[in-house]
Design a protein around this motif. Sequence first.
Motif: not given
Length: 696
Positions: A70-76, A91-94
Amino acid sequence: MAERDLLVEIGLEEMPARFIEGGMKQLEDKLTAWLDEKRIGHGLARTYATPRRLAVVVEAVADRQTDVEEEVRGPAERIAVAEDGSWTKAAQGFARKQGISVDQLQLQEHKGENYVFAKKHEKGQETSTLLYEGLAEVLGSIHFPKSMRWGSRRTRFIRPIRWLVCLYGEDSVPVEWAGVTADNRTWGHRFLGGETQLTAPSDYVGALREQSVWVDVEERREEIRKQLRQLEQQHGWNIPVDEKLLDEVTHLVEIPTAFYGTFHESFLELPAAVLITSMREHQRYFPVESRDGQLLPYFVSVRNGDDRSLDKVAQGNEKVLSARLADARFFYEEDRKLPIEEAVRKLDDVVYFENLGTVGDQVERIRYLVAEWARRLSLDEATRAILSRAAEISKFDLSTLMVDEFPELSGVMGAEYAAKAGEQTEVARAVLEHHYPRFAGDRLPEGIVGTLISLADKMDAVVSAFAVGIQPTGSQDPYGLRRRASGVVHILAGRDLGNLSLDRLLDDCLQRLETDDWLQREQQQVKEELLHFFRLRLKTLLQEKGIRYDVIDAVLASDIAYPQLVLERAQVLTENVAKEEFKSVVEAFSRVANLSAKGDPEAKVNGDLLDLWAERELYAAITSAARSFASAEEQQDAQGMFEAIAQLAPVIHRFFDDVLVMAEDKATRNNRLSLLRDIDRLTHRFADFNKIVFAS
């Protein structure tokens, strides 16, 4: 990935036969859906059942789930990466949310901007573990119309659970449910078999056969057929097989053995329907006929066991049936002593619906309705007299002992008793026919007398119920309103009854209820609810005829006053929908409908404002088409109605090519929209062509 077969069996106390098919289907559907949800590959599923078990074998079940990438997109990137290149708190929270470390985050371009992505790999769990953890929930999700609790447990099921089998390959999975732990042990016939241990799912059918259980439903059904044919050949009989009874008997036994018994010939003096109903409904026996169709003093039953001591089994069944038939003869003889007029008077003491009086009140409404409809159809005086008498005595057999014991004989016994009492043949026949159709696929009343009384009976039942707020909800329909309304629709679709429209029938029923002060709700609201209810029954009828879903939606969005014409309109559309030129017709009418919605629905076309030739051509065409359509509609000619409006299509296309509908001048614009509105009103009387779908 290795594969093994999976066997799940629920062992329980004897289930009612009518719930077994549904239980089998649920077990298969819910288990395979669960396997799919858990990403466990599998092959075909085969279901099995007897009165004491529900089982399913699923072939080639994978030994573990498929892995998931699975590939999940996070913040920019601008949010995820700080100026010094370190990961921000976002990023750390993601990363924490995705269950990975920040070192595993990656930057990738998406729609012209870089984003943080987390790539996760989830390794599939073993199937045996998932079965142990989740199978109990699957089994607990099986529901029945009636269920019970037993002991101190909260589990509800059709009957108490006595054993469970969960065999995955050669390994048993100790699933716990309903106070029972699954293993590889099952039980055979209650008296002829015993406990047996299964070594693999593929052994299931054979192992139970050794314990006197034929677990394959189709195999049992065909074995019963075979044994019935053998009895026919041995004795020169004909054994008519009622499929519903055969299904029930199949689900009543684990090992079938057919046998026959006799009853005294004097009982043959009773009407055949009484004998057959006594045998079939109360005892689950098959009647026996001679080769020329005459009922014989024999019956055939199916034992749940082997052929030992069948003579004693037959004697016991003969005693039971003889007692039943003796009761039936008593009822018949007593009923013959009851004058029809007295039986009719007794209906004044039988409650019809709550807040709707007695059956006697209903009979009076039926008499009023059929008299009104006979007048509209201009029936002759002789037919009206027969109709009035048949309506008056249509329910008298509800006062008889026989119908009280065998409600399914209502109408049958009424016709029998009426004929014996000297009523006219047409009257007696109508007493029976007014019950038709009783179920989907049943016959329609043949004569006009039976047809009108059937319509009045069914319409009054449905309309009266709605009038006091009684309506079917979900699967609950205790008064059989859907069945009655379906009967009305089938009659109206299968009989030419002139100007007796569904609208007219509803209005007459509602008006009579209001006159008698039974109507407890606002009349227009009740009628709207009834029209919606009958529209759904019409939809079912069209589906039974194999009509496309979009054609069904199209015709039902139009007038449904004449169900026969609705069916014919659907058939005309079905015949044309595959033709190339039909697409042009639909496009023209759809474009008209979409634009006309922007106009004033009350505005009229002003001929003096039609300046362009294309406008005048369309105006003349719609005027001509409306006359042709009305003439065809009056004759209930669906093909003629369609042809009348189809000829508008090329004229409409020319109009749109040459005329700007949304002109700047308001009067011109509104006049053109009114012209389109007239076309839309006309075409919509046939169908809503916007609902027709063409493959792209």
